[in-house]
Scaffold this motif. Sequence first.
Motif, PDB file in Angstrom:
ATOM      1  N   GLN A  13       1.071  -0.838   0.146  1.00 39.97           N
ATOM      2  CA  GLN A  13      -0.266  -0.210   0.163  1.00 39.97           C
ATOM      3  C   GLN A  13       0.508   1.178   0.272  1.00 39.97           C
ATOM      4  N   GLY A  14       2.061   1.353   0.507  1.00 40.77           N
ATOM      5  CA  GLY A  14       2.748   2.473   0.497  1.00 40.77           C
ATOM      6  C   GLY A  14       2.767   3.201   1.714  1.00 40.77           C
ATOM      7  N   SER A  15       2.040   3.128   2.924  1.00 45.88           N
ATOM      8  CA  SER A  15       1.607   3.623   3.831  1.00 45.88           C
ATOM      9  C   SER A  15       3.179   5.472   4.298  1.00 45.88           C
ATOM     10  N   ASN A  16       3.885   3.586   4.762  1.00 47.92           N
ATOM     11  CA  ASN A  16       5.256   4.831   4.979  1.00 47.92           C
ATOM     12  C   ASN A  16       5.784   5.290   4.708  1.00 47.92           C
ATOM     13  N   PHE A  17       5.650   4.663   2.811  1.00 47.92           N
ATOM     14  CA  PHE A  17       6.205   6.061   1.689  1.00 47.92           C
ATOM     15  C   PHE A  17       5.477   7.167   1.332  1.00 47.92           C
ATOM     16  N   GLN A  18       4.071   6.923   1.570  1.00 48.65           N
ATOM     17  CA  GLN A  18       3.488   8.205   1.813  1.00 48.65           C
ATOM     18  C   GLN A  18       3.641   9.155   2.526  1.00 48.65           C
ATOM     19  N   ALA A  19       4.087   8.698   4.123  1.00 43.61           N
ATOM     20  CA  ALA A  19       4.335   9.529   5.275  1.00 43.61           C
ATOM     21  C   ALA A  19       5.614  10.583   4.543  1.00 43.61           C
ATOM     22  N   MET A  20       7.043  10.036   3.748  1.00 40.41           N
ATOM     23  CA  MET A  20       7.817  10.402   3.698  1.00 40.41           C
ATOM     24  C   MET A  20       7.571  11.495   2.766  1.00 40.41           C
ATOM     25  N   VAL A  21       6.853  11.054   1.344  1.00 42.13           N
ATOM     26  CA  VAL A  21       6.600  12.307   1.144  1.00 42.13           C
ATOM     27  C   VAL A  21       6.085  12.871   1.256  1.00 42.13           C
ATOM     28  N   ASP A  22       4.825  13.316   2.618  1.00 39.14           N
ATOM     29  CA  ASP A  22       4.170  14.293   3.112  1.00 39.14           C
ATOM     30  C   ASP A  22       5.773  15.027   4.236  1.00 39.14           C
ATOM     31  N   ALA A  23       6.386  14.296   4.834  1.00 36.42           N
ATOM     32  CA  ALA A  23       7.119  15.162   6.150  1.00 36.42           C
ATOM     33  C   ALA A  23       8.037  16.109   4.947  1.00 36.42           C
ATOM     34  N   ARG A  25       6.935  17.024   2.055  1.00 39.54           N
ATOM     35  CA  ARG A  25       6.144  18.105   1.908  1.00 39.54           C
ATOM     36  C   ARG A  25       6.398  19.640   2.616  1.00 39.54           C
ATOM     37  N   SER A  26       6.146  19.031   4.159  1.00 37.81           N
ATOM     38  CA  SER A  26       5.643  20.412   5.048  1.00 37.81           C
ATOM     39  C   SER A  26       6.919  20.174   5.837  1.00 37.81           C
ATOM     40  N   GLY A  27       8.743  19.680   4.601  1.00 40.63           N
ATOM     41  CA  GLY A  27       9.674  20.439   5.703  1.00 40.63           C
ATOM     42  C   GLY A  27       9.837  19.613   7.361  1.00 40.63           C
ATOM     43  N   ILE A 176       2.159   5.272  14.909  1.00 43.50           N
ATOM     44  CA  ILE A 176       3.694   5.526  15.205  1.00 43.50           C
ATOM     45  C   ILE A 176       4.785   5.146  14.720  1.00 43.50           C
ATOM     46  N   GLU A 177       4.768   4.744  13.429  1.00 37.00           N
ATOM     47  CA  GLU A 177       5.429   5.029  12.550  1.00 37.00           C
ATOM     48  C   GLU A 177       6.024   5.684  11.796  1.00 37.00           C
ATOM     49  N   GLN A 178       4.452   5.785  11.109  1.00 34.68           N
ATOM     50  CA  GLN A 178       4.542   7.532  10.545  1.00 34.68           C
ATOM     51  C   GLN A 178       4.727   8.906  10.695  1.00 34.68           C
ATOM     52  N   THR A 179       5.178   8.744  11.960  1.00 33.04           N
ATOM     53  CA  THR A 179       5.562  10.295  12.933  1.00 33.04           C
ATOM     54  C   THR A 179       6.760   9.121  12.844  1.00 33.04           C
ATOM     55  N   LEU A 180       7.174   8.366  13.500  1.00 29.72           N
ATOM     56  CA  LEU A 180       9.054   8.663  14.323  1.00 29.72           C
ATOM     57  C   LEU A 180       9.879   7.762  13.184  1.00 29.72           C
ATOM     58  N   TYR A 181       9.163   7.202  11.592  1.00 31.74           N
ATOM     59  CA  TYR A 181      10.355   7.467  10.234  1.00 31.74           C
ATOM     60  C   TYR A 181      10.776   8.531  10.142  1.00 31.74           C
ATOM     61  N   PRO A 182       9.977   8.781   9.514  1.00 31.71           N
ATOM     62  CA  PRO A 182      10.622  10.154   9.117  1.00 31.71           C
ATOM     63  C   PRO A 182      11.055  11.131  10.021  1.00 31.71           C
TER      64      PRO A 182
END
Length: 206
Positions: A13-23, A25-27, A176-182
């Motif tokens: 699905q790529g939810s963690n990939f998306q978290a990286m892209v979103d992070a 974009r937001s700096g 947690i993953e989508q905050t911690l990983y970026p």
Amino acid sequence: MKPVAIAVFASGQGSNFQAMVDAQRSGLLGLAEVKLLVCDKPNAPVIERAQRAGVETFVFQPKQYSSREQYEMEIVSELQRRQIQYVVLAGYMRLLTPTMVNPYMGRMINIHPSLLPAFPGKDAIEQALDYGVKLTGVTVHFVDNGMDTGAIIAQQPAAIHPNDTADTLAERIHHIEQTLYPRVVSQLAAGKIRLADDGRHVMVEQ
């Protein structure tokens, strides 16, 4: 300062990939820049996420190669051609060989849905529920040539509630993953994470 090129490996699905892209974009990804998605499944939803984000993709089908080492050699070539500095595994569902790991030793990280060394391998969330532990969580670690055995960079716990199912626990784990990983990727790109000489301990500057 010059951006630090990263490649994200994903299979689903790529939810963690998306978290990286979103992070990014937001700096919140700091110097890190998502330059490439590597995916082993041509129909994976993560590919569409990459296309929407304008991130280049390298998609391959393992069955078209004679061995795991053969397709990993091609991946390494693609990474080197694009001057990728760090590899970020985010739901990439294939075991890696030294062909892939060794060129990026100390520059490849993975995220795992448990507090390693507890519950390595597949189905870590289900393993934790079946065992009856009261606490699990998320681990980010360097990748070595074992399965989920690399030096631990960061961990964050998640309590297991009496009425939890695999789905409800997975939802909290993924948050947690989508905050911690970026955050870890940002620290890595800034040079704030260092693998100690013993290969086991990790120094993290705050």
